[in-house]
Design a protein around this motif. Structure first.
Motif, short mmCIF file in Angstrom:
data_model
loop_
_atom_site.label_atom_id
_atom_site.label_comp_id
_atom_site.label_asym_id
_atom_site.label_seq_id
_atom_site.Cartn_x
_atom_site.Cartn_y
_atom_site.Cartn_z
N ALA A 118 69.37 -119.97 37.05
CA ALA A 118 69.65 -121.37 37.43
C ALA A 118 70.88 -121.89 36.70
N TYR A 119 71.06 -121.48 35.45
CA TYR A 119 72.25 -121.90 34.71
C TYR A 119 73.52 -121.38 35.38
N GLU A 123 60.49 -116.53 32.70
CA GLU A 123 61.01 -117.90 32.75
C GLU A 123 62.45 -117.96 32.27
N LEU A 124 62.75 -117.21 31.19
CA LEU A 124 64.13 -117.21 30.70
C LEU A 124 65.08 -116.62 31.73
N ASN A 172 74.12 -123.50 38.41
CA ASN A 172 74.62 -124.82 38.04
C ASN A 172 76.06 -124.75 37.54
N ASN A 208 64.72 -116.66 34.97
CA ASN A 208 64.91 -117.67 36.02
C ASN A 208 65.82 -118.79 35.54
N ASN A 209 65.68 -119.20 34.28
CA ASN A 209 66.52 -120.28 33.76
C ASN A 209 67.98 -119.85 33.65
#
Length: 730
Positions: free
Chosen positions: A292-293, A285-286, A296, A288-289
Motif C-alpha cells: 500500500a505504501y 500485514e507488513l 500511495n 500488505n502495508n
C-alpha cells in the motif's frame, strides 16, 4: 607391539603376585594403546577436515556458492569443536595416571557441542550426495573436481567427493567404539570405570539423537514443499488409498467434535502454534502495508497540480504551484533520475507560462517488476515513475527480504497443517492399541511419523519464531531508516525553494492559521453554493420500481413492515460467498444490522428470494409508494392503447417550468414506449411541463433525440451562482 609386550610379561618370574599383575598390566597396556589410537586418529581426522575447508573448498570456486554451502555444510563449526577437543585430549597426556578418567569427563563435557554440530552436518548429507550424483552427469566438471581432490588428498582415490563427505559421519559414530575399547581395558574397580561408562553411553545417545534428528528432517523436507498444482493434477493424485485415509481422518475428527472420543491436548504445542500464527499475521500485514505504501507513493509522485489548467488568480497560489514543480525536480531527484521532461502548460488569469515540469519515462529505463511483487505493488514497480536508487534500496532492503520471510513461513505452516492430519492418525492408532493390543506395520509407521513431526515442531518452532521476529525487526528498522533519510534529503534540497515562498517568514502557527482561514472561506462559499442548489432540488423521491417488482416489495412489506425496508442506492457487486449482487433501486428487508463478526458496515438482508450481506453504506430507508390499485381511481387504466404512461399521484412537489434546458437529478428507467430513460446529471429539454391531461407530475421531454414522459420530480433547473474560487492573501 602388543605381542612383544606379551612376550615381556610371560618372561617374568611366575610368582603368584606377579602372575596376578600380568592381566592387569596387559589391560593397562591395551588401554594405553586405545587412548593413543583415539588421539592419533583425532589428529589425522582434524587434518583432513582442515584440508577440505581450506585447500579443496577454495579450489572448487567453479561451483556455485549454494552448492559449496551444501557440500561442506557447517564444516567450519565441526573444525572449531574438534580442535578444542583435540587440544584437551592432548593435555591429558601430561597426567598419565588420571588420563583415562579425564578423557571420560572430557567427552561428557563435549557431548552437547558434538551433537549440535554433527546433527546439522548429517541432516544435509543426503542433499550433498544428490549434488555429487548431479556432477557425475557432467564429465568435464566431474574431472575437474576429481583432479582437485586427488592433488590435495591422494588417498581419496576415485571416490572423490563421496570419500570426503562421509568422513564426519564415520567419525561421530566411531567415538562410542573407541571409548568402549578403552572401557573394556579398564578394571571395573578403577575410579575411571564409571566415568568411562557414562561417557560411552553419552556418545551412544549422541549418535541415536543425530539419527532421530536426521529422520525428522527427512520427514519435514517431505511435507514442507509447497506445490502449486492445477485441479487436474490434484485429481490425478487421488487414489483409493488417499480417499481411505482422508475418510478415516474425517471420521475421527467428527467423533471428536461430537464428544464420542477424547481429543488429545498438547498445551505446549498449542501455545507455540498460537505465537507462530501471530508472527505469520504480522508478516502478512507488513507485506500488505508495504505494498500500500508503494501504491500511495506512486499516487503522490503522479499528482502534479502545476500541469493542470487552473482558473486561479496570480499570486501565492501560482508560487505554490511552482513549489510543487521544484519539489519534483529538485527534492526528488533520486525518484526522478530515470525520467525525462516533457513540455506542459499552466494557465492563470491574464498570464500564460510554458514550463518543462512534466515527466515521461525513458525507454531505456524500462524494467520488469520484481517476481515476488504482489498485484498491488506490481503497478508501482512497473509504472512510469521509475524510482532509481530509492526504488532499488526499497526493493533490495525491504521488499525482497519481506517476500523471502513470507516464503520461509510457508514451510512451517504446511508442517503445522500436516501435523493435524498425523495427529488424527495417531489418535486412531492409540484407540486400536487399547482395544486390540496390537497394530500393523503401517499403523506403527503412522504413529512414529506423528511423534517425529510433533517433536520437530516443538523443538524448532521457538527458534524459528525468534529468528523470524529478529528478521522482521530488521526489515522494519531498515524501512524506517530509509524513510528518515529520504525526508532529510527532501528537506535539504527543498530549502532553497521554501525560502522563496511569500509566507516563508511566517511562523508555523501563523501559517497554519492563515491556511485554516483560507480553507474556511472556501468552505463557506461551497456551503452557499450547496444552499442555492438545495433551493431548487426536489425532495428525495423513491426510484420507480422495475416491472414485476411490486409483488416482491408487497411481500417484504407484509412480512417485515415498512420500517425494515431499504432500497439500494447504487449497484452492489458481491465478492464473498455470502455477499449479494444487487442493482440500484432494488428493495430489501433488513434482518440484522451487523455480520457474524460484529461488523456494523455489513448488513444481513432478505431480497424475498435470497439472504446475504450487503454494504450498509449503499442502503437507504425505502419510502413506500402507493400500490397501483390505489392509483387507478385517479388515473385511467393501463389498458388504454392510446396512452400507457402511468399517472401516479405523488407527493406535492414544485412543478418544472416549461424552460428549454433542465438537468436530470435522478436516473429513470422507461417502462413503456411513451416514457424515456434518464441518467443522473443528463441535460434534458422540456417540451411540455405536464401530460395531456394537465397533470404537472409528468413532463414531456426530449433526450438524445428521443421524446417521452418522465416524472417532473426527477428534473431540476441547475442553479447559476456567481463565479467563486479560493486564494491565499499575500
Amino acid at each position: 607391539m602388543t605381542d612383544h609386550g606379551d612376550d615381556e610379561l610371560s618372561s617374568r618370574t611366575g610368582s603368584p603376585d606377579e602372575e596376578g599383575r600380568v592381566p592387569e598390566e596387559r589391560s593397562l597396556l591395551h588401554q594405553s594403546l586405545a587412548v593413543r589410537e583415539l588421539i592419533d586418529t583425532e589428529v589425522s581426522y582434524l587434518h583432513v577436515l582442515q584440508l577440505c575447508a581450506s585447500d579443496i573448498r577454495s579450489h572448487l570456486q567453479q561451483l556455485p556458492q549454494g552448492d559449496l554451502d551444501v557440500l561442506f555444510s557447517n564444516i567450519d563449526d565441526i573444525i572449531k569443536v574438534n580442535s578444542k577437543l583435540l587440544h584437551d585430549l592432548q593435555e591429558t597426556a601430561a597426567r598419565e595416571e588420571e588420563q583415562v578418567q579425564l578423557i571420560g569427563n572430557l567427552f561428557l563435557e563435549f557431548q552437547e557441542e558434538l551433537e549440535q554440530v554433527y546433527k546439522v552436518y548429517c541432516a544435509s548429507y543426503e542433499q550433498a550426495l544428490l549434488l555429487v550424483e548431479a556432477y557425475r552427469m557432467e564429465p568435464r566438471l566431474q574431472r575437474e573436481i576429481q583432479d582437485t581432490i586427488e592433488a590435495v588428498l591422494p588417498q581419496a582415490g576415485s571416490s572423490g567427493l563421496s570419500f570426503l563427505l562421509v568422513i564426519p559421519l564415520q567419525r561421530i559414530t566411531k567415538y562410542p567404539l573407541l571409548l568402549q575399547k578403552i572401557l573394556e581395558n579398564t578394571l571395573p574397580d578403577a575410579s575411571a570405570y564409571p566415568v568411562l561408562q557414562r561417557a560411552t553411553s553419552a556418545l551412544q545417545d549422541v549418535v541415536t539423537n543425530i539419527n532421530e534428528y536426521k529422520r525428522r528432517k527427512e520427514v519435514a523436507s517431505k511435507y514442507t514443499k509447497v506445490e502449486h498444482l492445477s485441479l487436474r493434477e490434484r485429481l490425478a493424485r487421488i487414489s483409493m488409498h488417499t480417499l481411505s485415509k482422508k475418510t478415516t481422518r474425517l471420521g475421527q475428527l467428527l467423533k471428536q467434535e461430537a464428544g464420542l472420543v477424547p481429543k488429545t491436548e498438547d498445551k505446549e504445542f498449542d501455545d507455540l502454534e498460537e505465537s507462530f500464527h501471530w508472527v505469520s499475521l504480522c508478516v502478512t500485514e507488513l507485506k500488505n502495508n508495504v505494498a500500500a505504501y508503494l501504491d500511495n507513493l506512486e499516487a503522490f509522485l503522479r499528482f502534479r497540480p502545476q500541469e493542470y489548467d487552473l482558473d486561479i488568480p496570480g499570486g501565492p497560489v501560482v508560487q505554490y504551484c511552482y513549489l510543487a514543480r521544484d519539489l519534483q525536480l529538485q527534492a526528488f531527484p533520486e525518484f526522478m533520475g530515470a525520467l525525462r521532461p516533457r513540455k506542459v502548460g499552466c494557465r492563470a488569469r491574464g498570464h500564460s507560462w510554458s514550463v518543462r515540469v512534466g515527466l515521461e519515462p525513458s525507454p531505456a529505463t524500462s524494467k520488469a517488476p520484481s517476481p515476488c511483487a504482489p498485484p498491488s505493488a506490481t503497478s508501482f514497480l512497473n509504472s512510469q515513475v521509475h524510482l532509481s536508487p530509492q526504488k532499488q534500496r526499497l526493493e533490495a532492503l525491504v521488499w525482497q527480504p519481506l517476500c523471502s520471510l513470507a516464503k520461509a513461513l510457508a514451510g512451517p505452516q504446511n508442517l503445522i497443517k500436516k501435523r493435524l492430519d498425523k495427529l488424527l492418525d495417531f489418535e486412531r492408532v492409540e484407540e486400536k492399541l487399547l482395544e486390540v493390543g496390537s497394530m500393523t506395520y503401517e499403523e506403527e509407521a503412522a504413529r512414529h511419523m506423528y511423534e517425529a513431526l510433533n517433536s520437530l515442531l516443538v523443538a524448532e518452532l521457538p527458534q524459528f519464531k525468534q529468528l523470524a521476529m529478529r528478521w522482521l525487526g530488521q526489515i522494519l528498522c531498515t524501512f524506517v531508516t530509509l524513510q528518515r533519510d529520504l525526508a532529510k534529503q527532501v528537506l535539504q534540497r527543498a530549502e532553497g525553494s521554501l525560502a522563496q515562498l511569500p509566507h516563508h517568514h511566517i511562523s508555523d502557527p501563523a501559517f497554519r492559521k492563515l491556511v485554516e482561514d483560507a480553507l474556511g472561506q472556501t468552505s463557506h462559499q461551497l456551503h452557499a453554493f450547496q444552499e442555492n442548489f438545495e433551493k431548487v432540488l426536489p425532495p428525495p423521491t423513491t426510484q420507480p420500481l422495475l416491472p414485476g417488482a411490486e409483488h416482491q416489495v408487497q411481500a417484504l412489506l407484509s412480512r417485515y413492515g415498512p420500517g425494515k425496508l431499504y432500497q439500494v442506492t447504487s449497484n452492489i457487486s458481491g465478492s464473498g460467498t455470502l455477499d449479494l449482487t444487487l442493482p440500484r433501486g432494488h428493495v430489501v428487508a433488513l434482518l440484522q444490522d451487523k455480520d457474524t463478526k460484529g461488523n456494523s458496515s455489513r448488513w444481513l438482508v432478505d431480497t424475498g428470494g435470497h439472504r446475504g450481506y450487503v454494504p450498509a453504506g449503499k442502503l437507504e430507508l425505502y419510502h413506500v409508494v402507493p400500490r397501483e390499485e390505489e392509483l387507478r381511481g385517479q388515473a385511467r387504466p393501463h389498458r388504454d392503447s392510446q396512452r400507457q404512461t402511468p399517472e401516479p399521484t405523488l407527493a406535492s412537489v414544485p412543478s418544472v417550468l416549461a424552460v428549454t434546458q433542465v438537468v436530470a437529478v435522478y436516473p429513470f428507467v422507461a417502462r413503456s414506449s411513451h416514457e424515456v430513460s434518464l441518467q443522473a446529471g443528463q441535460q434534458v429539454t422540456v417540451l411540455e411541463a405536464q401530460d395531456k391531461k394537465g397533470n404537472p407530475e409528468w413532463s414531456l421531454v426530449e433526450v438524445n433525440g428521443q421524446r417521452g414522459y418522465v416524472p417532473s420530480s426527477f428534473l431540476a433547473r441547475a442553479p447559476g451562482p456567481a463565479l467563486w474560487g479560493w486564494s491565499l492573501p499575500s
